[in-house]
Structure formats: C-alpha cells, structure tokens
Design a protein around this motif. Sequence first.
Motif, PDB file in Angstrom:
ATOM      1  N   LYS A  53       0.807  -1.221   0.000  1.00  0.00           N
ATOM      2  CA  LYS A  53       0.000   0.000   0.000  1.00  0.00           C
ATOM      3  C   LYS A  53       0.842   1.275   0.000  1.00  0.00           C
ATOM      4  O   LYS A  53       0.338   2.359  -0.246  1.00  0.00           O
ATOM      5  N   GLU A  54       2.113   1.152   0.314  1.00  0.00           N
ATOM      6  CA  GLU A  54       2.981   2.329   0.393  1.00  0.00           C
ATOM      7  C   GLU A  54       3.163   2.957  -0.987  1.00  0.00           C
ATOM      8  O   GLU A  54       3.021   2.295  -2.004  1.00  0.00           O
ATOM      9  N   VAL A  55       3.505   4.251  -0.993  1.00  0.00           N
ATOM     10  CA  VAL A  55       3.798   4.954  -2.242  1.00  0.00           C
ATOM     11  C   VAL A  55       5.168   4.487  -2.744  1.00  0.00           C
ATOM     12  O   VAL A  55       6.153   4.490  -1.997  1.00  0.00           O
ATOM     13  N   ILE A  56       5.225   4.056  -3.994  1.00  0.00           N
ATOM     14  CA  ILE A  56       6.472   3.577  -4.588  1.00  0.00           C
ATOM     15  C   ILE A  56       7.181   4.761  -5.239  1.00  0.00           C
ATOM     16  O   ILE A  56       6.609   5.444  -6.085  1.00  0.00           O
ATOM     17  N   LYS A  57       8.418   4.988  -4.811  1.00  0.00           N
ATOM     18  CA  LYS A  57       9.218   6.072  -5.356  1.00  0.00           C
ATOM     19  C   LYS A  57      10.467   5.490  -6.005  1.00  0.00           C
ATOM     20  O   LYS A  57      10.968   4.450  -5.579  1.00  0.00           O
ATOM     21  N   SER A  58      10.970   6.193  -6.995  1.00  0.00           N
ATOM     22  CA  SER A  58      12.206   5.760  -7.642  1.00  0.00           C
ATOM     23  C   SER A  58      13.354   5.816  -6.642  1.00  0.00           C
ATOM     24  O   SER A  58      13.509   6.797  -5.926  1.00  0.00           O
ATOM     25  N   PRO A  59      14.163   4.770  -6.597  1.00  0.00           N
ATOM     26  CA  PRO A  59      15.293   4.752  -5.662  1.00  0.00           C
ATOM     27  C   PRO A  59      16.581   5.331  -6.262  1.00  0.00           C
ATOM     28  O   PRO A  59      17.682   4.956  -5.872  1.00  0.00           O
ATOM     29  N   THR A  60      16.467   6.251  -7.199  1.00  0.00           N
ATOM     30  CA  THR A  60      17.638   6.770  -7.903  1.00  0.00           C
ATOM     31  C   THR A  60      18.726   7.249  -6.951  1.00  0.00           C
ATOM     32  O   THR A  60      19.899   6.957  -7.157  1.00  0.00           O
ATOM     33  N   TYR A  61      18.364   7.960  -5.907  1.00  0.00           N
ATOM     34  CA  TYR A  61      19.383   8.521  -5.019  1.00  0.00           C
ATOM     35  C   TYR A  61      19.633   7.675  -3.777  1.00  0.00           C
ATOM     36  O   TYR A  61      20.670   7.815  -3.136  1.00  0.00           O
ATOM     37  N   THR A  62      18.722   6.790  -3.452  1.00  0.00           N
ATOM     38  CA  THR A  62      18.900   5.936  -2.279  1.00  0.00           C
ATOM     39  C   THR A  62      19.445   4.562  -2.652  1.00  0.00           C
ATOM     40  O   THR A  62      19.821   3.798  -1.784  1.00  0.00           O
ATOM     41  N   LEU A  63      19.468   4.220  -3.924  1.00  0.00           N
ATOM     42  CA  LEU A  63      19.885   2.937  -4.490  1.00  0.00           C
ATOM     43  C   LEU A  63      18.884   1.820  -4.245  1.00  0.00           C
ATOM     44  O   LEU A  63      18.526   1.101  -5.157  1.00  0.00           O
ATOM     45  N   ASP A  78      17.803   0.811  -7.923  1.00  0.00           N
ATOM     46  CA  ASP A  78      18.211   1.572  -9.100  1.00  0.00           C
ATOM     47  C   ASP A  78      19.725   1.713  -8.978  1.00  0.00           C
ATOM     48  O   ASP A  78      20.223   2.479  -8.154  1.00  0.00           O
ATOM     49  N   VAL A  79      20.451   0.959  -9.789  1.00  0.00           N
ATOM     50  CA  VAL A  79      21.912   0.905  -9.652  1.00  0.00           C
ATOM     51  C   VAL A  79      22.632   1.751 -10.702  1.00  0.00           C
ATOM     52  O   VAL A  79      23.819   1.568 -10.941  1.00  0.00           O
ATOM     53  N   TYR A  80      21.915   2.700 -11.286  1.00  0.00           N
ATOM     54  CA  TYR A  80      22.486   3.582 -12.293  1.00  0.00           C
ATOM     55  C   TYR A  80      23.747   4.273 -11.780  1.00  0.00           C
ATOM     56  O   TYR A  80      24.736   4.393 -12.487  1.00  0.00           O
ATOM     57  N   ARG A  81      23.732   4.706 -10.541  1.00  0.00           N
ATOM     58  CA  ARG A  81      24.856   5.447  -9.960  1.00  0.00           C
ATOM     59  C   ARG A  81      26.053   4.540  -9.670  1.00  0.00           C
ATOM     60  O   ARG A  81      27.100   5.014  -9.250  1.00  0.00           O
ATOM     61  N   LEU A  82      25.918   3.240  -9.881  1.00  0.00           N
ATOM     62  CA  LEU A  82      27.031   2.311  -9.633  1.00  0.00           C
ATOM     63  C   LEU A  82      27.813   1.999 -10.908  1.00  0.00           C
ATOM     64  O   LEU A  82      28.658   1.114 -10.910  1.00  0.00           O
ATOM     65  N   GLU A  83      27.559   2.747 -11.968  1.00  0.00           N
ATOM     66  CA  GLU A  83      28.189   2.474 -13.262  1.00  0.00           C
ATOM     67  C   GLU A  83      29.705   2.378 -13.146  1.00  0.00           C
ATOM     68  O   GLU A  83      30.321   1.492 -13.719  1.00  0.00           O
ATOM     69  N   GLU A  84      30.312   3.246 -12.385  1.00  0.00           N
ATOM     70  CA  GLU A  84      31.771   3.290 -12.283  1.00  0.00           C
ATOM     71  C   GLU A  84      32.327   2.369 -11.202  1.00  0.00           C
ATOM     72  O   GLU A  84      33.475   1.958 -11.269  1.00  0.00           O
ATOM     73  N   VAL A  85      31.512   2.041 -10.190  1.00  0.00           N
ATOM     74  CA  VAL A  85      32.052   1.349  -9.015  1.00  0.00           C
ATOM     75  C   VAL A  85      31.528  -0.065  -8.793  1.00  0.00           C
ATOM     76  O   VAL A  85      32.123  -0.832  -8.048  1.00  0.00           O
ATOM     77  N   GLY A  86      30.415  -0.434  -9.386  1.00  0.00           N
ATOM     78  CA  GLY A  86      29.842  -1.762  -9.159  1.00  0.00           C
ATOM     79  C   GLY A  86      29.125  -1.834  -7.827  1.00  0.00           C
ATOM     80  O   GLY A  86      29.078  -0.878  -7.069  1.00  0.00           O
ATOM     81  N   GLY A  87      28.593  -3.022  -7.519  1.00  0.00           N
ATOM     82  CA  GLY A  87      27.786  -3.178  -6.317  1.00  0.00           C
ATOM     83  C   GLY A  87      28.383  -4.108  -5.284  1.00  0.00           C
ATOM     84  O   GLY A  87      27.661  -4.634  -4.435  1.00  0.00           O
ATOM     85  N   ASP A  88      29.706  -4.295  -5.317  1.00  0.00           N
ATOM     86  CA  ASP A  88      30.359  -5.270  -4.436  1.00  0.00           C
ATOM     87  C   ASP A  88      30.012  -5.111  -2.958  1.00  0.00           C
ATOM     88  O   ASP A  88      29.812  -6.087  -2.262  1.00  0.00           O
TER      89      ASP A  88
END
Length: 155
Positions: A53-63, A78-88
Amino acid sequence: MRTKHAKNEAETKEIAKSLADFLKEGSVLLLEGNLGAGKTTFTKGIAEGLGIKEVIKSPTYTLIREYQSGRLPLYHMDVYRLEEVGGDELGLEEYFQGEGVSIVEWATFIPEDLPKEFLKIKLVPMGEDFSERNLVFEPVGAQYEQIVANYFEDK
C-alpha cells in the motif's frame, strides 16, 4: 522471449500487477529501458499486485528502497549510480536470495553481482508521445521460463 503491448501507463501497471501473482520469494526482475520508459511505473504495478500500500518512489538517489507490507517484501533497486564502481559492497546477494522480490533498474551496470537466473523485462516506448510501450519478457533459467509460460497462458 515474449512481448506484451501497453497502450498507456495504466496498462503497464496492470501487466505488472498480474505478473506479481506468479512471483515468489527470491524472484529477481531486471528492468531495462531508457529514462522515462516506465520502469518505476512497472514497479508500482508489481507492488500493487503484491498488496503493498505504500507509495512507490524511484530509488535513484537511495539505491535501494524496501517495502515490507505486502504478500512478499519488495526490494526496488536503481543501480544507475554504480556504473563506475559496481555493487560489491552493497550485499545485493542477500536481497536476491532473500524472502522478497527484487526489482533492479539499470542492471547492466552490475553484471558480476547478478544471480545466474532472472527475468529481464525490456520496456520499449513507442508512439508519438511514447505513452505506449512494448514489454519484452526474457527469462533466464528454468524457473523464470516457467513464470513467463504460466503468465502468458493465464492471459
């Protein structure tokens, strides 16, 4: 590979909502598409189908955003911001193997962190104003082939 066509945002959400019926613990969906292709709209439909029921927001800045109130938890990434570093260092495997459904936007930036099996859904905008879209379902692995087969049989 199978395709569904959505004429608008509402149909995109409906397609996703009905797909949610076939998802289970540990399901991983990779959403591909340009900015504005409808990835967050699709995620809203999955959430609705899971009873969140919660409002779904894009996680662009929170990942990663977690939603716990549905039939299964939803982990929206949203792992767009991990382009250079990966998600290790994020512990993504704990989400992928966890009790909920993981939705990953921009998964092409973390290929080494992804599970071996998943359902990739490409959102391809169409029409003059891009409000229509094709949703291309590409299952990788037997369990996702079964999900797609069951989903398309049901519709």
